[in-house]
Design a protein around this motif. Structure first.
Motif, PDB file in Angstrom:
ATOM      1  N   SER A  78      34.317  10.682 -14.827  1.00 28.91           N
ATOM      2  CA  SER A  78      34.716  10.155 -16.129  1.00 28.91           C
ATOM      3  C   SER A  78      33.681   9.185 -16.705  1.00 28.91           C
ATOM      4  O   SER A  78      32.859   8.614 -15.984  1.00 28.91           O
ATOM      5  CB  SER A  78      36.058   9.426 -15.984  1.00 28.91           C
ATOM      6  N   ASN A  79      33.770   9.007 -18.019  1.00 27.04           N
ATOM      7  CA  ASN A  79      33.059   7.887 -18.647  1.00 27.04           C
ATOM      8  C   ASN A  79      33.752   6.596 -18.242  1.00 27.04           C
ATOM      9  O   ASN A  79      34.895   6.608 -17.751  1.00 27.04           O
ATOM     10  CB  ASN A  79      33.035   8.043 -20.172  1.00 27.04           C
ATOM     11  N   HIS A  80      33.090   5.464 -18.426  1.00 21.62           N
ATOM     12  CA  HIS A  80      33.622   4.200 -17.887  1.00 21.62           C
ATOM     13  C   HIS A  80      33.467   3.070 -18.898  1.00 21.62           C
ATOM     14  O   HIS A  80      32.360   2.604 -19.161  1.00 21.62           O
ATOM     15  CB  HIS A  80      32.872   3.862 -16.604  1.00 21.62           C
ATOM     16  N   LEU A 163      25.809   5.864 -20.872  1.00 21.96           N
ATOM     17  CA  LEU A 163      24.660   5.467 -20.073  1.00 21.96           C
ATOM     18  C   LEU A 163      24.185   6.669 -19.248  1.00 21.96           C
ATOM     19  O   LEU A 163      24.938   7.628 -19.060  1.00 21.96           O
ATOM     20  CB  LEU A 163      25.045   4.314 -19.136  1.00 21.96           C
ATOM     21  N   PRO A 164      22.949   6.635 -18.740  1.00 25.03           N
ATOM     22  CA  PRO A 164      22.484   7.730 -17.879  1.00 25.03           C
ATOM     23  C   PRO A 164      23.397   7.909 -16.674  1.00 25.03           C
ATOM     24  O   PRO A 164      23.820   6.933 -16.057  1.00 25.03           O
ATOM     25  CB  PRO A 164      21.084   7.269 -17.456  1.00 25.03           C
ATOM     26  N   PHE A 165      23.726   9.162 -16.354  1.00 24.69           N
ATOM     27  CA  PHE A 165      24.602   9.463 -15.234  1.00 24.69           C
ATOM     28  C   PHE A 165      23.800   9.552 -13.939  1.00 24.69           C
ATOM     29  O   PHE A 165      22.722  10.133 -13.899  1.00 24.69           O
ATOM     30  CB  PHE A 165      25.337  10.781 -15.460  1.00 24.69           C
ATOM     31  N   LYS A 166      24.359   8.979 -12.871  1.00 26.90           N
ATOM     32  CA  LYS A 166      23.774   9.082 -11.533  1.00 26.90           C
ATOM     33  C   LYS A 166      24.507  10.204 -10.804  1.00 26.90           C
ATOM     34  O   LYS A 166      25.694  10.077 -10.492  1.00 26.90           O
ATOM     35  CB  LYS A 166      23.916   7.755 -10.795  1.00 26.90           C
ATOM     36  N   PRO A 167      23.838  11.323 -10.518  1.00 27.47           N
ATOM     37  CA  PRO A 167      24.525  12.534 -10.045  1.00 27.47           C
ATOM     38  C   PRO A 167      24.781  12.623  -8.546  1.00 27.47           C
ATOM     39  O   PRO A 167      25.383  13.591  -8.093  1.00 27.47           O
ATOM     40  CB  PRO A 167      23.562  13.645 -10.479  1.00 27.47           C
ATOM     41  N   PRO A 231      27.188  14.952 -18.634  1.00 33.04           N
ATOM     42  CA  PRO A 231      27.281  13.911 -19.677  1.00 33.04           C
ATOM     43  C   PRO A 231      27.537  14.493 -21.067  1.00 33.04           C
ATOM     44  O   PRO A 231      28.346  13.952 -21.833  1.00 33.04           O
ATOM     45  CB  PRO A 231      25.912  13.222 -19.608  1.00 33.04           C
ATOM     46  N   ALA A 232      26.844  15.593 -21.385  1.00 28.96           N
ATOM     47  CA  ALA A 232      27.016  16.205 -22.699  1.00 28.96           C
ATOM     48  C   ALA A 232      28.431  16.740 -22.880  1.00 28.96           C
ATOM     49  O   ALA A 232      29.017  16.640 -23.970  1.00 28.96           O
ATOM     50  CB  ALA A 232      25.998  17.328 -22.894  1.00 28.96           C
ATOM     51  N   ARG A 233      28.993  17.328 -21.818  1.00 30.50           N
ATOM     52  CA  ARG A 233      30.352  17.869 -21.912  1.00 30.50           C
ATOM     53  C   ARG A 233      31.362  16.751 -22.123  1.00 30.50           C
ATOM     54  O   ARG A 233      32.287  16.876 -22.944  1.00 30.50           O
ATOM     55  CB  ARG A 233      30.690  18.671 -20.646  1.00 30.50           C
ATOM     56  N   ILE A 234      31.209  15.645 -21.399  1.00 27.54           N
ATOM     57  CA  ILE A 234      32.123  14.509 -21.602  1.00 27.54           C
ATOM     58  C   ILE A 234      31.974  13.966 -23.018  1.00 27.54           C
ATOM     59  O   ILE A 234      32.971  13.632 -23.679  1.00 27.54           O
ATOM     60  CB  ILE A 234      31.863  13.419 -20.543  1.00 27.54           C
ATOM     61  N   GLN A 235      30.748  13.903 -23.519  1.00 25.57           N
ATOM     62  CA  GLN A 235      30.527  13.429 -24.888  1.00 25.57           C
ATOM     63  C   GLN A 235      31.171  14.362 -25.896  1.00 25.57           C
ATOM     64  O   GLN A 235      31.743  13.907 -26.900  1.00 25.57           O
ATOM     65  CB  GLN A 235      29.031  13.312 -25.170  1.00 25.57           C
ATOM     66  N   GLU A 236      31.115  15.663 -25.641  1.00 26.85           N
ATOM     67  CA  GLU A 236      31.769  16.636 -26.534  1.00 26.85           C
ATOM     68  C   GLU A 236      33.269  16.346 -26.632  1.00 26.85           C
ATOM     69  O   GLU A 236      33.855  16.383 -27.723  1.00 26.85           O
ATOM     70  CB  GLU A 236      31.564  18.060 -26.017  1.00 26.85           C
ATOM     71  N   MET A 237      33.897  16.080 -25.488  1.00 26.05           N
ATOM     72  CA  MET A 237      35.336  15.787 -25.492  1.00 26.05           C
ATOM     73  C   MET A 237      35.611  14.480 -26.203  1.00 26.05           C
ATOM     74  O   MET A 237      36.562  14.372 -26.990  1.00 26.05           O
ATOM     75  CB  MET A 237      35.865  15.757 -24.054  1.00 26.05           C
ATOM     76  N   LEU A 238      34.780  13.476 -25.964  1.00 24.64           N
ATOM     77  CA  LEU A 238      34.962  12.182 -26.638  1.00 24.64           C
ATOM     78  C   LEU A 238      34.866  12.341 -28.144  1.00 24.64           C
ATOM     79  O   LEU A 238      35.612  11.707 -28.904  1.00 24.64           O
ATOM     80  CB  LEU A 238      33.917  11.181 -26.143  1.00 24.64           C
TER      81      LEU A 238
END
Length: 243
Positions: A78-80, A163-167, A231-238
């Motif tokens: 998730s985003n935080h 922010l940049p995601f740490k995978p 990250p892009a997919r979570i941003q799309e949902m947001l």
């Protein structure tokens, strides 16, 4: 301010009066970790639901059909924006769930006891070797059936962009043959952290669950593409939450 005072008093009293149960869960964990996590989960989930009630938080869930069943571990990514991200997610999953938390969280009073009770793991981001050990421990817990919540931004983000995601944590799902469920959560930061004087405010929070994806069932290139696109997919949902 009154909501905050009531919430703090409730939290302190709830944690103090549950100390005997904490020691009981700790004993059970020595022989049956999953049984211990489930018992702690039941208490902590009720505790968090009351906190959300006191805060006046209204939760709108989208994609509830994508939540894995109780006996299926998953890595929730998730985003935080807020500590309430954790509180809210804890009340929504079907099975027991712990979280991947920063090692610094262990210095807080009382709270580490209960985050440990529900199976959380604590990551030392400054020590690569210890981080790998923690990730391996998380993998083993997921193999036992415990879900984990992961926030790849690494800290609460109060900016407009992710922010940049740490995978590195994604491998826990891959190695435990568990699905990754992406989450987009909107307005959680407005409950507390983003308010003037950090007062609790009534907020409408949107929580969206994406379809589960099993990294272990993807080819190497397909898996890498999936990780890179998270990250892009979570941003799309947001972005849909703003519509």
């Amino acid at each position: 301010m009154l909501r905050l005072i009531i919430a703090l008093l409730w939290a302190i009293l709830a944690m103090i009066f549950s100390l005997p149960a904490h020691w009981k869960w700790k004993r059970i964990a020595k022989t049956d970790p999953m049984k211990s996590w489930k018992k702690a989960q039941k208490y902590v989930r009720g505790f968090f639901r009351k906190l959300l009630f006191i805060a006046g938080t209204r939760i709108e869930v989208r994609g509830a059909e994508n939540l894995p069943e109780e006996d299926q571990a998953a890595l929730f990514v998730s985003n935080h924006r807020s500590y309430f991200d954790i509180i809210i997610l804890q009340t929504l999953t079907k099975g027991p769930i712990g979280f991947v938390a920063k090692k610094e969280f262990l210095s807080y009073p009382l709270l580490p006891l209960y985050t440990s009770d529900i199976g959380s793991i604590f990551l030392d981001r400054e020590n690569v070797r210890e981080s790998l050990k923690t990730i391996n421990e998380g993998t083993e817990r997921m193999k036992l059936g415990l879900s984990l919540g992961l926030y790849p931004e690494g800290t609460r983000n109060h900016g407009k962009e992710l922010l940049p995601f740490k995978p590195g944590g994604y491998r826990m799902a891959e190695k435990s043959d568990s699905p990754i469920v992406l989450i987009a959560m909107t307005n959680a930061g407005k409950i507390f952290e983003e308010n003037r004087f950090h007062c609790l405010r009534r907020r409408h929070v949107i929580v969206e669950f994406d379809k589960p994806v099993y990294p272990s069932k993807l080819g190497k290139e397909e898996r890498k593409a999936f990780y890179d696109h998270i990250p892009a997919r979570i941003q799309e949902m947001l972005d849909t939450h703003k519509a």
